[in-house]
Scaffold this active site. Structure first.
Site, PDB file in Angstrom:
ATOM      1  N   GLU A   1       0.178  -3.338  12.524  1.00  0.00           N
ATOM      2  CA  GLU A   1       0.175  -4.796  12.333  1.00  0.00           C
ATOM      3  C   GLU A   1       0.366  -5.580  13.623  1.00  0.00           C
ATOM      4  OE1 GLU A   1       3.270  -5.170   9.439  1.00  0.00           O
ATOM      5  OE2 GLU A   1       1.901  -4.847   7.764  1.00  0.00           O
TER       6      GLU A   1
ATOM      7  N   TRP B   1       0.841  -1.224   0.000  1.00  0.00           N
ATOM      8  CA  TRP B   1       0.000   0.000   0.000  1.00  0.00           C
ATOM      9  C   TRP B   1       0.865   1.259   0.000  1.00  0.00           C
ATOM     10  CZ3 TRP B   1      -1.980   2.592   4.966  1.00  0.00           C
ATOM     11  CH2 TRP B   1      -1.082   2.425   6.023  1.00  0.00           C
ATOM     12  N   ASP B   2       2.143   1.108   0.283  1.00  0.00           N
ATOM     13  CA  ASP B   2       3.069   2.238   0.290  1.00  0.00           C
ATOM     14  C   ASP B   2       2.918   3.060  -0.994  1.00  0.00           C
ATOM     15  OD1 ASP B   2       3.904   0.075   1.936  1.00  0.00           O
ATOM     16  OD2 ASP B   2       5.956   0.794   2.017  1.00  0.00           O
TER      17      ASP B   2
ATOM     18  N   LYS C   1       2.296  -0.316  16.131  1.00  0.00           N
ATOM     19  CA  LYS C   1       3.497  -0.257  15.307  1.00  0.00           C
ATOM     20  C   LYS C   1       3.623   1.092  14.589  1.00  0.00           C
ATOM     21  CE  LYS C   1       5.838  -2.643  11.532  1.00  0.00           C
ATOM     22  NZ  LYS C   1       5.757  -3.666  10.506  1.00  0.00           N
ATOM     23  N   GLN C   2       2.493   1.580  14.074  1.00  0.00           N
ATOM     24  CA  GLN C   2       2.551   2.773  13.225  1.00  0.00           C
ATOM     25  C   GLN C   2       1.211   3.486  13.248  1.00  0.00           C
ATOM     26  OE1 GLN C   2       3.118  -0.356  10.190  1.00  0.00           O
ATOM     27  NE2 GLN C   2       2.319   1.155   8.753  1.00  0.00           N
TER      28      GLN C   2
HETATM   29  C1  BGC Z   1       4.698  -1.865   7.450  1.00  0.00           C
HETATM   30  C2  BGC Z   1       3.702  -1.821   6.320  1.00  0.00           C
HETATM   31  C3  BGC Z   1       4.428  -1.494   5.055  1.00  0.00           C
HETATM   32  C4  BGC Z   1       5.571  -2.458   4.816  1.00  0.00           C
HETATM   33  C5  BGC Z   1       6.395  -2.093   3.602  1.00  0.00           C
HETATM   34  C6  BGC Z   1       5.794  -2.844   7.126  1.00  0.00           C
HETATM   35  O1  BGC Z   1       6.761  -2.826   8.125  1.00  0.00           O
HETATM   36  O2  BGC Z   1       4.062  -2.215   8.644  1.00  0.00           O
HETATM   37  O3  BGC Z   1       2.702  -0.857   6.574  1.00  0.00           O
HETATM   38  O4  BGC Z   1       3.549  -1.522   3.984  1.00  0.00           O
HETATM   39  O5  BGC Z   1       6.429  -2.458   5.919  1.00  0.00           O
HETATM   40  O6  BGC Z   1       6.951  -0.829   3.725  1.00  0.00           O
END
Ligand code: BGC
Length: 674
Positions: free
Chosen positions: A445, A304-305, A557-558
């Protein structure tokens, strides 16, 4: 616009490989030195070419390295790490994508200077060019051994079968065929001089240098994929000029100029971020991997980035590239339909880690650092927000470019298939009389299989609702085409979707203005990131999953709700954005580089511009500072962070244009239309 580093530090080889990366959307060449090999993680990464070897993760392919070179004086090999080095500098000119290393050696009585420049041509994407110059204070005899290194760095290789090498006059060839699909990859390297001999597939040049004289060796390489024809009559000077001209054009439409006090470093970091985005813009039918062209990390897959963090930059600066990114998802719709079907759903459930549309994410995506056993993760099965992220990308692309053809040629069908997926995935709660999205993973996540993740529910709602509106708008103009698309979904499908969206549960902010990330989140242990970090037994252990240190706590996490608040701010008041920004801050690890920019944007939206500046720098400087996690459990996840670069651009252009810290006087945003 030059990034420079003085001195050689072997500990930084991998970090500098990322930091000094050059590329042209097709090839990424890591910032390593001529004499380096696979053990230094030299990588010539090819965009969008995947290969899988039995029993290992499928990933992008690294081409053979055309610029391998050894320098000998009096039989001794001179390297950046040998004891004859007096001085070493390496630099990257982000204005034109040229990497340069200069090393001065003591060759007994005099100094020998080696300068080597190289670039991946933006004008001729097949072409990589290198110029090496030697100059010495005394007369010397040296030997150069140059060739195509086929013993390459690969995480899950070997990806080539039938490797062969050839030479003819001043040209070397290396040929390989990918194991899985049999795609030919040919690397051709032409020298500006005739070698004295070719032995063991390497060209040997005897160098007789008089004091003060300059010796030049140019190498023009081409990476040819799937039997492409090579170009002829190339020379370094012409390619250099064409490349510089092309870069000038790119900067003209992509620069963001900051004016203010003490902002020079930030301006450089922002331009460096833009540089990273420019070298990733694909030139052929593929999208952008999460670690860009810096290697095979994350299987070279698209997450999704791209849609949420990179696309806004390309829509503003180069809509053709933006279109290519969106079309990649339309083209891979079949993969999304098949994935949904494999779980028993209809519609489009996109790959969490997309290669050719197939999900590369494994069921066991993390390895436990204690037991070394694979850990069952649910990124692939449950991170259903990916489909809405893609829908939003199509919607935004259309809204900002007005490209109706994209909607008519697959875009609308993709949106409807995404709607169908959410409709089928949802559960109607008869007691509460609402649809709910249960058993999902949000952007955070660490908390797996939760119910009603706010980000997911709002994104699905917004996209499905907007899909029905677009159908209505386009039906008036193109009734036959739209009816043809809608027919395959059965009667009154748009009404079904509208009704579903109206009944989908959308969590509301509480009396403090805070939205609960998912059902029951507020009941989790009120521990901060620092508390949880203090509980780690091994620094590399995974924080999420069933047994992770964050799982039973509020630590995330984010950015999750904060990501929602900045993506769809229309569903929040300014006070609510601020409340969520403050509430979630102590709980957010920023364990993903995607997180900082969401906090920066939220800080801008709630008037905390100086805080926003700090978050912005974290995003913009991540690859300059060599930050970001290198490990998830036992899996290597190092490389560049394109989403953070895209995020930095978003903060500068969408955040600081609205709310600036006092020392930032002006932000001038370039685009293709100005
Ligand atoms: C993140 C995801 C991201 C992926 C690739 C993961 O560590 O939690 O949101 O899409 O890394 O960058």
């Amino acid at each position: 616009m030059i990034l420079t580093s003085k001195g050689f530090d072997s500990e930084k080889t991998v970090e500098y490989g990322n930091k000094f990366l050059t590329g042209n959307g097709r090839i990424g060449y890591r910032g390593t030195l001529d004499e380096m090999t696979r053990e230094h993680c030299v990588g010539v990464n090819i965009a969008g070419l995947y290969d899988g070897v039995a029993g290992k993760w499928r990933e992008t392919v690294n081409a053979f390295n055309p610029f391998y070179l050894r320098l000998y004086v009096n039989g001794k090999q001179l390297t950046a790490w040998c004891d004859s080095v007096i001085d070493h500098t390496q630099s990257l000119d982000i204005g034109c994508g040229v990497f340069e290393r200069k090393t001065v050696f003591d060759v007994g009585g005099g100094k020998l200077e080696l300068v080597s420049k190289r670039f991946c041509s933006m004008a001729n994407r097949k072409v990589l060019a290198s110029r090496l110059t030697l100059r010495c204070e005394t007369n010397i005899n040296a030997e150069l051994v140059a060739g195509i290194d086929t013993d390459i760095w690969e995480l899950n290789g070997p990806h080539f079968a039938n490797v062969s090498k050839e030479s003819k006059d001043n040209v070397l060839f290396a040929h390989g065929i990918t194991q899985e699909n049999g795609t030919a990859v040919d690397v051709v390297c032409e020298f500006s001089r005739l070698p004295d001999k070719v032995a063991d597939d390497f060209a040997h040049f005897a160098v007789h240098l008089e004091a003060g004289q300059v010796y030049v060796l140019d190498r023009i390489a081409q990476v040819l994929i799937g039997g492409e024809q090579s170009l002829f009559d190339l020379n370094f000077d012409n390619e250099y000029t064409k490349n510089v001209d092309k870069w000038r054009e790119l900067w003209h439409k992509s620069d963001v100029e900051l004016a203010g006090e003490g902002i020079e470093q930030a301006q450089f970091a922002l331009r460096y971020s833009i540089y990273q985005l420019l070298i990733l813009a694909p030139e052929r039918d593929c999208s952008i991997a999460a670690r860009g062209l810096s290697g095979q990390t994350y299987k070279g897959a698209v997450f999704w980035d791209t849609e949420m963090f990179l696309l806004p930059f390309y829509i503003k600066t180069d809509p053709n590239v933006a279109k290519r990114l969106v079309e990649y998802r339309i083209r891979t719709l079949n993969g999304a339909l098949a994935k949904a079907q494999s779980y028993g759903y209809k519609g489009a459930f996109y790959a969490w880690e997309s290669q050719d549309g197939i999900d590369a994410c494994s069921d066991f995506n993390v390895t436990d650092v204690f037991t070394h056993r694979p850990v069952r993760t649910y990124f692939k099965d449950k991170q259903i927000h990916i489909s809405a992220d893609i829908a939003l990308a199509i919607i935004r692309y259309f809204e900002q470019t007005g490209d109706e053809q994209l909607l008519l040629c697959g875009g609308l069908e993709t949106l409807l298939q995404i709607g169908l997926f959410y409709y089928g995935y949802s559960y109607f709660n008869h007691i509460k009389k609402r649809y709910e999205l249960l058993d999902v993973l949000g952007p955070d996540e660490y908390h797996e299989r939760v119910n009603n993740n706010a980000y997911t529910n709002y994104m699905a709602y917004h996209c499905v609702k907007r899909t029905t509106e677009l159908c209505d708008i386009l039906s008036g103009k193109y009734p036959d085409e739209i009816n043809a698309v809608l027919d395959s979904f059965g009667p009154n499908f748009c009404d079904t979707l509208r009704n579903w969206a109206d009944k989908l549960y959308l969590p509301k902010c509480n009396e403090n203005g805070v939205m609960e990330q998912f059902d029951g989140y507020f009941k989790l242990e009120d521990a901060t990131v620092e508390d949880v970090r203090g509980r780690l037994v091994n620094p590399r252990e995974y924080w999420g999953g069933t047994t992770g240190v964050a799982t039973a706590t509020r630590v995330i996490k984010q950015a999750d709700v904060v990501m929602l608040a900045v993506t769809l701010p229309q569903y929040f008041s300014t006070e609510q954005i601020e409340a969520n920004y403050k509430f979630y801050m102590p709980y957010t690890e920023h364990g993903s580089s995607l997180s900082f920019c969401a906090y920066a944007l939220a800080a801008c939206k709630s008037g905390h511009s100086e805080d926003a500046w700090k978050w912005f720098l974290q995003s913009a400087e991540i690859d300059l500072a060599g930050g970001g996690k290198q490990w998830a459990g036992d899996v290597y996840i190092g490389g560049t962070h394109p989403a953070a670069s895209g995020g930095a651009w978003m903060v500068a252009t969408q955040g600081f244009t609205q709310c600036r810290p006092t020392f930032l006087h002006k932000v001038k945003v370039h685009g293709y239309d100005n």
